[in-house]
Design a protein around this motif. Structure first.
Motif, PDB file in Angstrom:
ATOM      1  N   VAL A   1     -15.915 -27.582 -42.407  1.00  0.00           N
ATOM      2  CA  VAL A   1     -16.728 -27.060 -43.361  1.00  0.00           C
ATOM      3  C   VAL A   1     -17.174 -25.439 -43.181  1.00  0.00           C
ATOM      4  N   GLY A   2     -15.946 -25.031 -41.929  1.00  0.00           N
ATOM      5  CA  GLY A   2     -15.915 -23.685 -41.873  1.00  0.00           C
ATOM      6  C   GLY A   2     -15.051 -22.675 -42.637  1.00  0.00           C
ATOM      7  N   PHE A   3     -14.187 -23.190 -43.458  1.00  0.00           N
ATOM      8  CA  PHE A   3     -13.384 -22.336 -44.167  1.00  0.00           C
ATOM      9  C   PHE A   3     -13.787 -22.181 -45.542  1.00  0.00           C
ATOM     10  N   LYS A   4     -13.161 -20.910 -46.222  1.00  0.00           N
ATOM     11  CA  LYS A   4     -13.563 -20.798 -47.742  1.00  0.00           C
ATOM     12  C   LYS A   4     -12.380 -21.296 -48.422  1.00  0.00           C
ATOM     13  N   VAL A   5     -12.765 -21.730 -49.619  1.00  0.00           N
ATOM     14  CA  VAL A   5     -11.561 -22.284 -50.483  1.00  0.00           C
ATOM     15  C   VAL A   5     -12.054 -21.761 -51.819  1.00  0.00           C
ATOM     16  N   GLY A   6     -11.003 -21.031 -52.270  1.00  0.00           N
ATOM     17  CA  GLY A   6     -10.831 -20.429 -53.859  1.00  0.00           C
ATOM     18  C   GLY A   6     -10.259 -21.398 -54.987  1.00  0.00           C
ATOM     19  N   VAL A   7     -11.047 -21.784 -55.895  1.00  0.00           N
ATOM     20  CA  VAL A   7     -10.236 -22.311 -57.164  1.00  0.00           C
ATOM     21  C   VAL A   7     -10.070 -21.465 -57.969  1.00  0.00           C
ATOM     22  N   ARG A   8      -8.749 -21.284 -58.408  1.00  0.00           N
ATOM     23  CA  ARG A   8      -8.234 -20.095 -59.493  1.00  0.00           C
ATOM     24  C   ARG A   8      -8.101 -20.728 -60.912  1.00  0.00           C
ATOM     25  N   PHE A   9      -8.527 -20.433 -61.978  1.00  0.00           N
ATOM     26  CA  PHE A   9      -8.200 -20.693 -63.073  1.00  0.00           C
ATOM     27  C   PHE A   9      -7.269 -19.610 -63.668  1.00  0.00           C
ATOM     28  N   ASN A  10      -6.152 -20.011 -64.177  1.00  0.00           N
ATOM     29  CA  ASN A  10      -5.225 -19.188 -65.137  1.00  0.00           C
ATOM     30  C   ASN A  10      -5.747 -19.543 -66.643  1.00  0.00           C
ATOM     31  N   TYR A  11      -6.225 -18.584 -67.336  1.00  0.00           N
ATOM     32  CA  TYR A  11      -6.720 -19.421 -68.618  1.00  0.00           C
ATOM     33  C   TYR A  11      -5.996 -18.580 -69.824  1.00  0.00           C
ATOM     34  N   THR A  12      -5.801 -19.347 -71.054  1.00  0.00           N
ATOM     35  CA  THR A  12      -5.280 -18.732 -71.963  1.00  0.00           C
ATOM     36  C   THR A  12      -6.356 -19.199 -73.456  1.00  0.00           C
ATOM     37  N   GLN A  13      -6.219 -18.826 -74.554  1.00  0.00           N
ATOM     38  CA  GLN A  13      -7.144 -19.082 -75.443  1.00  0.00           C
ATOM     39  C   GLN A  13      -6.909 -20.692 -75.773  1.00  0.00           C
ATOM     40  N   ALA A  14      -5.816 -21.395 -75.539  1.00  0.00           N
ATOM     41  CA  ALA A  14      -5.736 -22.559 -75.827  1.00  0.00           C
ATOM     42  C   ALA A  14      -6.138 -23.607 -74.550  1.00  0.00           C
ATOM     43  N   ASN A  15      -6.270 -22.980 -73.543  1.00  0.00           N
ATOM     44  CA  ASN A  15      -6.951 -23.890 -72.383  1.00  0.00           C
ATOM     45  C   ASN A  15      -8.206 -23.856 -71.917  1.00  0.00           C
ATOM     46  N   MET A  16      -8.712 -22.474 -72.306  1.00  0.00           N
ATOM     47  CA  MET A  16     -10.059 -22.097 -71.739  1.00  0.00           C
ATOM     48  C   MET A  16     -11.097 -23.102 -71.961  1.00  0.00           C
ATOM     49  N   ASN A  17     -11.040 -23.847 -73.211  1.00  0.00           N
ATOM     50  CA  ASN A  17     -12.186 -24.712 -73.405  1.00  0.00           C
ATOM     51  C   ASN A  17     -12.420 -26.011 -72.499  1.00  0.00           C
ATOM     52  N   THR A  18     -11.201 -26.105 -71.761  1.00  0.00           N
ATOM     53  CA  THR A  18     -11.147 -27.241 -70.872  1.00  0.00           C
ATOM     54  C   THR A  18     -11.428 -27.066 -69.431  1.00  0.00           C
ATOM     55  N   LEU A  19     -11.974 -25.894 -69.024  1.00  0.00           N
ATOM     56  CA  LEU A  19     -12.216 -25.447 -67.852  1.00  0.00           C
ATOM     57  C   LEU A  19     -13.656 -26.056 -67.160  1.00  0.00           C
ATOM     58  N   SER A  20     -14.680 -26.080 -68.430  1.00  0.00           N
ATOM     59  CA  SER A  20     -15.542 -26.559 -67.892  1.00  0.00           C
ATOM     60  C   SER A  20     -15.612 -28.150 -67.347  1.00  0.00           C
ATOM     61  N   ASP A  21     -14.541 -28.866 -67.725  1.00  0.00           N
ATOM     62  CA  ASP A  21     -14.325 -30.080 -67.538  1.00  0.00           C
ATOM     63  C   ASP A  21     -14.539 -30.127 -65.776  1.00  0.00           C
ATOM     64  N   VAL A  22     -14.105 -29.338 -65.378  1.00  0.00           N
ATOM     65  CA  VAL A  22     -13.831 -29.062 -63.724  1.00  0.00           C
ATOM     66  C   VAL A  22     -15.147 -29.265 -62.977  1.00  0.00           C
ATOM     67  N   ILE A  23     -16.146 -28.941 -63.759  1.00  0.00           N
ATOM     68  CA  ILE A  23     -17.623 -29.054 -63.332  1.00  0.00           C
ATOM     69  C   ILE A  23     -17.907 -30.193 -62.775  1.00  0.00           C
ATOM     70  N   MET A  24     -17.717 -31.112 -63.436  1.00  0.00           N
ATOM     71  CA  MET A  24     -17.918 -32.789 -63.127  1.00  0.00           C
ATOM     72  C   MET A  24     -17.252 -33.114 -61.888  1.00  0.00           C
ATOM     73  N   GLU A  25     -16.140 -32.657 -61.482  1.00  0.00           N
ATOM     74  CA  GLU A  25     -15.355 -33.186 -60.550  1.00  0.00           C
ATOM     75  C   GLU A  25     -15.976 -32.352 -59.073  1.00  0.00           C
ATOM     76  N   PHE A  26     -16.843 -31.077 -59.280  1.00  0.00           N
ATOM     77  CA  PHE A  26     -17.448 -30.487 -58.060  1.00  0.00           C
ATOM     78  C   PHE A  26     -18.962 -30.854 -58.080  1.00  0.00           C
ATOM     79  N   ASP A  27     -19.403 -31.584 -59.132  1.00  0.00           N
ATOM     80  CA  ASP A  27     -21.056 -31.780 -59.228  1.00  0.00           C
ATOM     81  C   ASP A  27     -21.342 -33.105 -58.540  1.00  0.00           C
ATOM     82  N   SER A  28     -20.973 -33.100 -57.269  1.00  0.00           N
ATOM     83  CA  SER A  28     -20.940 -34.431 -56.680  1.00  0.00           C
ATOM     84  C   SER A  28     -22.100 -34.593 -55.622  1.00  0.00           C
TER      85      SER A  28
END
Length: 191
Positions: A1-28
């Motif tokens: 629990v002691g270290f930081k984790v960064g999740v980086r999204f590289n987005y384009t117009q084509a893929n940006m609408n899928t980024l919100s899908d990741v929320i459910m993976e972390f909404d536990s």
């Protein structure tokens, strides 16, 4: 629990609408772990920017925040300097061509010098132009957020041929950058 984790999204117009899908993976509900996770959003540099895209990514970031997921502060609010703007950063290609920016193709047009026969760095006009604008052009130096922004990266300034802000920041954008910087500083001093 002691270290930081960064999740980086590289987005384009084509893929940006899928980024919100990741929320459910972390909404536990594992809050102890999520406090060390932050999400950052980076437009793929080759992708053209539009007002619609900027609005969409802002809405996506807000969705992450609504689920109590930390969205990283803008790199600009962290007084980040691009590696290419650092005097001691040099990329030597296999053929002896010298470059500063690795986010552009290694072509003759993008070359900023060559490695001499005795190992000396022989810089060209593009390199000297980069150095002259690395810390802002005349428009940048009159801007209210110049001390935070410094005119963005020198590569952007080299490629920009217009008048006004290289990053096309509106007054609202500038206020958001200042607010973001204040929030970042407060996080460092408040428990």
């Amino acid at each position: 629990v002691g270290f930081k984790v960064g999740v980086r999204f590289n987005y384009t117009q084509a893929n940006m609408n899928t980024l919100s899908d990741v929320i459910m993976e972390f909404d536990s509900g594992i809050d102890d772990y999520l406090k060390n996770v932050s999400f950052s959003f980076h437009k793929v540099w080759q992708e053209p920017t539009s007002d619609e895209m900027e609005k969409s990514i802002s809405e996506i970031k807000n969705r992450f925040r609504e689920h109590c997921l930390e969205v990283s502060h803008s790199p600009i609010s962290q007084k980040y300097r691009c590696y290419a703007d650092k005097e001691n950063h040099i990329v030597v290609n296999y053929n002896g061509d010298l470059y500063k920016c690795t986010a552009r193709d290694f072509t003759v047009e993008n070359r900023e010098g060559i490695l001499g026969e005795n190992g000396e760095l022989l810089w060209n006009e593009k390199y000297h132009r980069r150095r002259s604008i690395a810390y802002g052009n005349s428009i940048c130096k009159k801007c209210s957020i110049f001390p935070i922004c410094a005119g963005h990266c020198s590569q952007s300034k080299l490629e920009y041929n217009g008048n006004g802000c290289v990053m096309h920041y509106s007054n609202e954008d500038k206020m958001n950058i200042v607010s973001d910087r204040i929030a970042l500083l407060l996080e460092k001093v408040l428990p």
